[in-house]
Design a protein around this motif. Structure first.
Motif, PDB file in Angstrom:
ATOM      1  N   LEU A 213       0.823  -1.203   0.000  1.00 32.10           N
ATOM      2  CA  LEU A 213       0.000   0.000   0.000  1.00 32.10           C
ATOM      3  C   LEU A 213       0.861   1.258   0.000  1.00 32.10           C
ATOM      4  O   LEU A 213       0.620   2.183  -0.772  1.00 32.10           O
ATOM      5  N   TYR A 214       1.867   1.312   0.876  1.00 30.01           N
ATOM      6  CA  TYR A 214       2.671   2.526   0.964  1.00 30.01           C
ATOM      7  C   TYR A 214       3.311   2.865  -0.376  1.00 30.01           C
ATOM      8  O   TYR A 214       3.202   3.990  -0.861  1.00 30.01           O
ATOM      9  N   CYS A 215       3.999   1.918  -0.982  1.00 33.70           N
ATOM     10  CA  CYS A 215       4.742   2.223  -2.214  1.00 33.70           C
ATOM     11  C   CYS A 215       3.817   2.492  -3.393  1.00 33.70           C
ATOM     12  O   CYS A 215       4.123   3.343  -4.228  1.00 33.70           O
ATOM     13  N   VAL A 216       2.689   1.792  -3.470  1.00 34.02           N
ATOM     14  CA  VAL A 216       1.737   2.079  -4.545  1.00 34.02           C
ATOM     15  C   VAL A 216       1.208   3.504  -4.400  1.00 34.02           C
ATOM     16  O   VAL A 216       1.153   4.259  -5.375  1.00 34.02           O
ATOM     17  N   VAL A 217       0.835   3.892  -3.201  1.00 34.39           N
ATOM     18  CA  VAL A 217       0.263   5.221  -2.990  1.00 34.39           C
ATOM     19  C   VAL A 217       1.333   6.308  -3.157  1.00 34.39           C
ATOM     20  O   VAL A 217       1.129   7.284  -3.891  1.00 34.39           O
ATOM     21  N   ALA A 218       2.476   6.154  -2.504  1.00 32.87           N
ATOM     22  CA  ALA A 218       3.517   7.195  -2.548  1.00 32.87           C
ATOM     23  C   ALA A 218       4.124   7.318  -3.948  1.00 32.87           C
ATOM     24  O   ALA A 218       4.216   8.417  -4.497  1.00 32.87           O
ATOM     25  N   HIS A 219       4.513   6.202  -4.524  1.00 37.84           N
ATOM     26  CA  HIS A 219       5.148   6.267  -5.846  1.00 37.84           C
ATOM     27  C   HIS A 219       4.113   6.457  -6.950  1.00 37.84           C
ATOM     28  O   HIS A 219       4.440   7.004  -8.008  1.00 37.84           O
ATOM     29  N   GLY A 220       2.883   6.067  -6.691  1.00 39.21           N
ATOM     30  CA  GLY A 220       1.812   6.399  -7.630  1.00 39.21           C
ATOM     31  C   GLY A 220       1.639   7.901  -7.726  1.00 39.21           C
ATOM     32  O   GLY A 220       1.448   8.454  -8.816  1.00 39.21           O
ATOM     33  N   ALA A 221       1.738   8.576  -6.600  1.00 36.76           N
ATOM     34  CA  ALA A 221       1.648  10.048  -6.594  1.00 36.76           C
ATOM     35  C   ALA A 221       2.799  10.660  -7.375  1.00 36.76           C
ATOM     36  O   ALA A 221       2.601  11.562  -8.200  1.00 36.76           O
ATOM     37  N   ILE A 222       4.002  10.161  -7.138  1.00 37.08           N
ATOM     38  CA  ILE A 222       5.167  10.686  -7.862  1.00 37.08           C
ATOM     39  C   ILE A 222       5.001  10.445  -9.360  1.00 37.08           C
ATOM     40  O   ILE A 222       5.256  11.336 -10.175  1.00 37.08           O
ATOM     41  N   LEU A 223       4.539   9.256  -9.733  1.00 36.84           N
ATOM     42  CA  LEU A 223       4.334   8.933 -11.143  1.00 36.84           C
ATOM     43  C   LEU A 223       3.303   9.861 -11.783  1.00 36.84           C
ATOM     44  O   LEU A 223       3.521  10.372 -12.892  1.00 36.84           O
ATOM     45  N   ARG A 224       2.197  10.101 -11.088  1.00 35.05           N
ATOM     46  CA  ARG A 224       1.179  11.005 -11.642  1.00 35.05           C
ATOM     47  C   ARG A 224       1.737  12.401 -11.864  1.00 35.05           C
ATOM     48  O   ARG A 224       1.468  13.035 -12.887  1.00 35.05           O
ATOM     49  N   VAL A 225       2.528  12.887 -10.910  1.00 33.31           N
ATOM     50  CA  VAL A 225       3.097  14.231 -11.010  1.00 33.31           C
ATOM     51  C   VAL A 225       4.125  14.293 -12.140  1.00 33.31           C
ATOM     52  O   VAL A 225       4.100  15.211 -12.963  1.00 33.31           O
TER      53      VAL A 225
END
Length: 195
Positions: A85-97
Motif C-alpha cells: 500500500l505505501y509504495c503504490v500510494v507514494a510512488h503512484g503520486a510521484i508517477l502522476r506528477v
C-alpha cells in the motif's frame, strides 16, 4: 478522528535524530512540503536508513536512459504485485506528477497489461514483473526482447535493480504496517488551478 500510527515500530522525533538523517529529512520536507512517512519509519534504525537511501539514491538518481517516470512505473507495477500500500500510494503520486497522467498509476498497480504505455514501456514492465515474481526464470530471451525495444544491458540492470530494491522496500513497509501520508492520495490526480 483517531489517526493510526505511521508504523508499528517507534518513530524517533526529528530533534533526536543524528544530524545527517535530520538534514536529509528536512531537505525532503522543504522540497515536498511534508515528510514522507518512509523517512521517519526507517529512522528507527539509523544505519539501515543510511544504507537504504544510499542504494536508493545511487540507483534512482543516476544518469540512465530510463526516465524518472519509467523508473516510477517499475516501482508502482511491482509494488502492486507485492501488495504494498505505501509504495503504490507514494510512488503512484510521484508517477502522476512526473508523467502528468492521472490514470497511469492506478492502471499499473492493478493491471499493468492494460496500462496506457508505449510498446517499449510494456516490454520494460513485463520484464520487471518477471524479475518481481519469477526471477529464477529470467534468461537470454528476456534480454533479447528488451534489446529489441532499444534497452541496453545497463538499462536492463537498472530495471532489475529497481525491482529488487522495491521488493525489499515493499516487504519492510508491509512488515512495519507503514501508513502512506494522506498528502500522497490526491497528488497529481486533479490539475492545479492557476491563481
Amino acid at each position: 478522528m483517531n489517526v493510526p500510527p505511521i508504523s508499528r515500530y517507534s518513530v524517533p522525533a526529528l530533534a533526536d535524530l543524528p544530524d545527517d538523517l535530520r538534514e536529509k529529512i528536512v531537505a525532503v520536507q522543504d522540497k515536498a512540503g511534508f515528510v514522507p512517512n518512509i523517512f521517519l519509519a526507517l529512522a528507527h534504525r539509523p544505519d539501515e536508513f543510511r544504507a537504504f537511501f544510499a542504494y536508493h539514491d545511487a540507483l534512482l538518481l543516476r544518469a540512465s536512459s530510463l526516465t524518472k517516470g519509467e523508473k516510477e512505473m517499475i516501482i508502482v507495477a511491482t509494488s502492486g504485485v507485492n501488495r504494498c500500500l505505501y509504495c503504490v500510494v507514494a510512488h503512484g503520486a510521484i508517477l502522476r506528477v512526473v508523467e502528468k497522467k492521472p490514470l497511469l498509476a492506478d492502471q499499473l498497480a492493478t493491471n499493468p497489461a492494460k496500462a496506457d504505455l508505449t510498446p517499449r514501456q510494456h516490454a520494460m514492465i513485463d520484464f520487471a514483473l518477471k524479475v518481481c515474481s519469477e526471477a529464477q526464470d529470467v534468461g537470454e530471451a528476456d534480454f533479447t526482447a528488451l534489446r529489441e525495444h532499444g534497452f541496453n544491458d545497463e538499462d536492463i540492470w537498472d530495471i532489475g535493480a529497481i525491482t529488487a530494491l522495491f521488493a525489499l522496500s515493499n516487504r519492510m513497509a508491509n512488515l512495519i504496517s507503514l501508513r502512506p501520508n494522506d498528502e500522497f492520495f490526491l497528488l497529481g490526480r486533479v490539475p492545479k488551478t492557476k491563481a
